[in-house]
Write an enzyme that holds these catalytic residues in place. Structure first.
Site, short mmCIF file in Angstrom:
data_model
loop_
_atom_site.label_atom_id
_atom_site.label_comp_id
_atom_site.label_asym_id
_atom_site.label_seq_id
_atom_site.Cartn_x
_atom_site.Cartn_y
_atom_site.Cartn_z
N ASP A 116 14.20 -2.73 13.40
CA ASP A 116 15.17 -1.79 12.81
C ASP A 116 14.62 -0.37 12.91
OD1 ASP A 116 17.45 -0.88 11.50
OD2 ASP A 116 16.68 -1.27 9.50
N GLU A 142 0.84 -1.19 0.00
CA GLU A 142 0.00 0.00 0.00
C GLU A 142 0.89 1.26 0.00
OE1 GLU A 142 -3.23 1.81 3.23
OE2 GLU A 142 -1.71 0.37 3.89
N HIS A 143 0.50 2.26 -0.80
CA HIS A 143 1.18 3.56 -0.76
C HIS A 143 0.53 4.40 0.34
CE1 HIS A 143 2.86 7.42 -2.27
NE2 HIS A 143 1.72 7.89 -1.81
#
Length: 291
Positions: A199, A100-101
């Protein structure tokens, strides 16, 4: 930065149309990328997507790990991440990861909310366990030895790489002493395995209109304090983030020393990947921890 993908753009776009079942595939001009993969956004029949590409042999395994990480975080419903869609192999040897953007900008006004939601993510597994205990008369206990795992599976491989690349005697001698000291840094600390982003540095957090967003995870189950180590190394997190986080998960005794131990992993990892500029920090942490 990665070299150019071996698959021509036309082949990549044809594969995207086929795999996503879309006729519309229009680049939006949104580009992204980091040290490892390149990315760009496209409008499709099903909405806007973000596509990462990588030509390395291990790209599929890496993208499948990222997809599993995003799915695991999504399931907790604690903090927003881009929804993963598909990993696609191209005929030229490159691999794509479609997600998804999200319209993201730098983390700013939602710092405290990120701290609260990250704590919720870290507490989710513990709460799940407590819920199971209420629902069932017997439940399998977590059998975990995080301390051994961290020393043997995280730091030791980095030490082995340093040894192989430079045969650094001082690092080897300090690590031999520190290994004996590590268990004492965890005296009286109860560690419930938490789902971690893995991270969490400033480049992997942002916000949109609804609140904070985290992305590019490398998730695993571990000690929640581990998550804060890389966050503290490179900046990007305000005091409101830490205050909100620690109001839900207070610092346990010995927190600062363990944070340094966790940062040691990241400094050694950077030493191995980016050179001896990180040697001094790695050795200093070991010296301070064995005092």
């Amino acid at each position: 930065m990665r070299g150019p993908a071996r698959c021509p753009a036309g082949g990549m776009e044809a594969a995207l149309r086929r795999e996503l079942g879309t006729e519309l595939l229009r680049p939006t001009g949104h580009l992204g990328g980091g040290c490892i993969s390149q990315g760009r956004s496209y409008d499709t029949d099903h909405g806007r997507v973000f596509v990462k590409s990588n030509a390395k042999a291990e790209a599929r395994r890496m993208f499948e790990g990222e997809m599993a990480s995003l799915e695991a975080i999504l399931k907790t419903q604690t903090i927003k991440v881009p929804k993963p869609i598909k990993v696609i192999d191209l005929s030229g040897g490159s691999t794509l990861f479609v997600m998804e953007h999200l319209e993201m900008r730098g983390l700013n006004r939602h710092s405290a909310k990120l701290g609260t939601q990250l704590a919720d993510l870290h507490l989710h597994n513990q709460q799940l366990g407590e819920k199971l205990k209420k629902e069932e008369s017997t439940v399998n206990e977590w059998q975990n030895d995080w301390v051994t795992f961290f020393a043997k599976q995280r730091i030791q491989p980095q030490m082995d790489m340093i040894e192989k690349n430079s045969g650094d005697r001082e690092a080897r001698e300090l690590w031999a002493q520190l290994q004996l000291k590590i268990p004492s840094l965890f005296c009286g600390v109860e560690i419930v395995p938490a789902l971690l982003h893995g991270d969490l540095w400033g480049g992997n957090v942002a916000e949109d209109d609804s609140g904070p967003v985290i992305f590019d995870p490398a998730s695993f189950y571990g000690h929640s304090e581990y998550e804060l180590a890389i966050a503290g190394m490179f900046g990007g997190f305000s005091s409101s983030f830490y205050s909100a986080y620690h109001s839900k998960i207070p610092k346990a005794a010995g927190f600062e020393k363990r944070l340094k131990l966790y940062q040691l992993f990241h400094y050694m990892n950077h030493w191995n990947h980016f050179g001896t500029g990180y040697r001094g920090s790695s050795l200093n942490i070991m010296r301070n921890l064995i005092k």
